[in-house]
Design an enzyme around this catalytic site. Structure first.
Site, PDB file in Angstrom:
ATOM      1  CG  HIS A 140     -14.875  -4.244  -5.412  1.00 11.67           C
ATOM      2  ND1 HIS A 140     -14.548  -3.037  -5.986  1.00 11.67           N
ATOM      3  CD2 HIS A 140     -14.887  -4.027  -4.071  1.00 11.67           C
ATOM      4  CE1 HIS A 140     -14.390  -2.133  -5.028  1.00 11.67           C
ATOM      5  NE2 HIS A 140     -14.586  -2.714  -3.864  1.00 11.67           N
ATOM      6  CG  HIS A 167     -10.178  -1.912  -1.818  1.00 12.14           C
ATOM      7  ND1 HIS A 167     -10.469  -2.426  -0.575  1.00 12.14           N
ATOM      8  CD2 HIS A 167     -11.375  -1.712  -2.431  1.00 12.14           C
ATOM      9  CE1 HIS A 167     -11.795  -2.542  -0.443  1.00 12.14           C
ATOM     10  NE2 HIS A 167     -12.361  -2.129  -1.551  1.00 12.14           N
ATOM     11  CG  HIS A 223     -13.882   2.142  -3.236  1.00 11.18           C
ATOM     12  ND1 HIS A 223     -15.228   1.941  -3.375  1.00 11.18           N
ATOM     13  CD2 HIS A 223     -13.403   0.996  -2.705  1.00 11.18           C
ATOM     14  CE1 HIS A 223     -15.554   0.748  -2.932  1.00 11.18           C
ATOM     15  NE2 HIS A 223     -14.459   0.150  -2.526  1.00 11.18           N
ATOM     16  CD  GLU A 254     -17.549  -1.895  -1.627  1.00  8.19           C
ATOM     17  OE1 GLU A 254     -17.721  -0.869  -2.279  1.00  8.19           O
ATOM     18  OE2 GLU A 254     -16.433  -2.433  -1.455  1.00  8.19           O
TER      19      GLU A 254
HETATM   20 ZN   LIG Z   1     -14.485  -1.851  -2.022  1.00  7.38          ZN
END
Ligand SMILES: [Zn+2]
Length: 249
Positions: free
Chosen positions: A110, A112, A180, A91
């Site tokens: 980033h 989760h 996500h 990603e």
């Molecule tokens: Zn991710």
């Protein structure tokens, strides 16, 4: 940027990044794990100090284990310049395309982080419940990958998806990614780590508050003023969090 015919890499190397910045990025990764924002997944990046067209991001690994030598330089297309055959994050396009779209952004997380997930799967934006999360402003952006690419594995695994995510983020500090996770941006590593941690804390508090009844959130003016004050205090928590994860090798 023109491709270098010898290396096949865009524009060649931008120069050696500041070792202090590399060390700080390793520490940032460890803080995110210690504070429960990431587990084995998720990542933090920072824009290269010698080239706005490049950024630094760890190789494909658990954030808690990142050392200086694991930090790799990427161009904004997500091409690794010095990975030396090591695997890179699927990603990485999240980072490159946001840096391209937002010249003001110097660092990105980033994750989760679990308490934020419910907000991404409902129409409920994450909004500032208390002063510490004034950076959320009038609410978070929302991104649904299905609107852009149909049925996927939910990951931002190419540049097209990265561009779509950056579009959804717009000028905000946080974008919720349906089913996500979320991505938070900032003007420094210290600030973005603060924001990633307090996005998770705010989500927890907001879920609790919603359960009690109608919630009065900070309004836009209060959020902006609180965020400006907090930006002058970020060094205090950075010192605490970085000491907790200890010196890196
Ligand atoms: Zn991710």
């Amino acid at each position: 940027m023109a491709k270098d015919p010898k290396s096949g890499e865009a524009g060649g190397m931008p120069g050696t990044p500041d070792p202090a910045l590399v060390g700080k990025l390793a520490i940032a990764n460890r803080i995110l794990y210690a504070q429960g924002v990431v587990d084995g997944f998720g990542h933090a990046s920072v824009r290269h100090d010698k080239s706005p067209e490049h950024f630094l991001l760890a190789r494909n690994m658990a954030p808690a284990l990142v050392r200086r030598e694991d930090i790799v330089t990427f161009d904004l297309d997500g091409t690794a310049l010095d990975a030396g055959g090591r695997r890179v994050y699927l990603e990485r396009f999240i980072h490159g395309e946001i840096y391209r779209a937002r010249p003001d952004v110097q660092a990105i997380v980033h994750s989760h982080s679990p308490s934020v997930i419910p907000f991404g799967v409902t129409s409920q934006p994450l909004r500032p419940v208390f002063h510490m999360s004034g950076f959320l402003g009038s609410g978070t952006a929302h991104f649904d990958i299905r609107d852009v690419a149909g049925d996927t594995d939910m990951l931002i695994s190419n540049a097209t998806l990265g561009v779509a995510l950056a579009d959804a983020l717009g000028e905000r500090s946080c974008v919720l990614m349906r089913g996500h996770g979320s991505t938070v941006v900032g003007s420094s590593l210290e600030q973005v780590i603060y924001r990633a941690i307090y996005a998770e804390v705010n989500a927890r508090l907001q879920l609790n508050a919603i359960g009690l009844g109608d919630v009065t959130y900070l309004n836009e003016g209060e959020a902006a003023k609180a965020a400006a004050t907090n930006d002058t205090q970020v060094g205090r928590v950075w010192e605490l969090w970085s000491k907790q994860v200890g010196p890196i090798d």
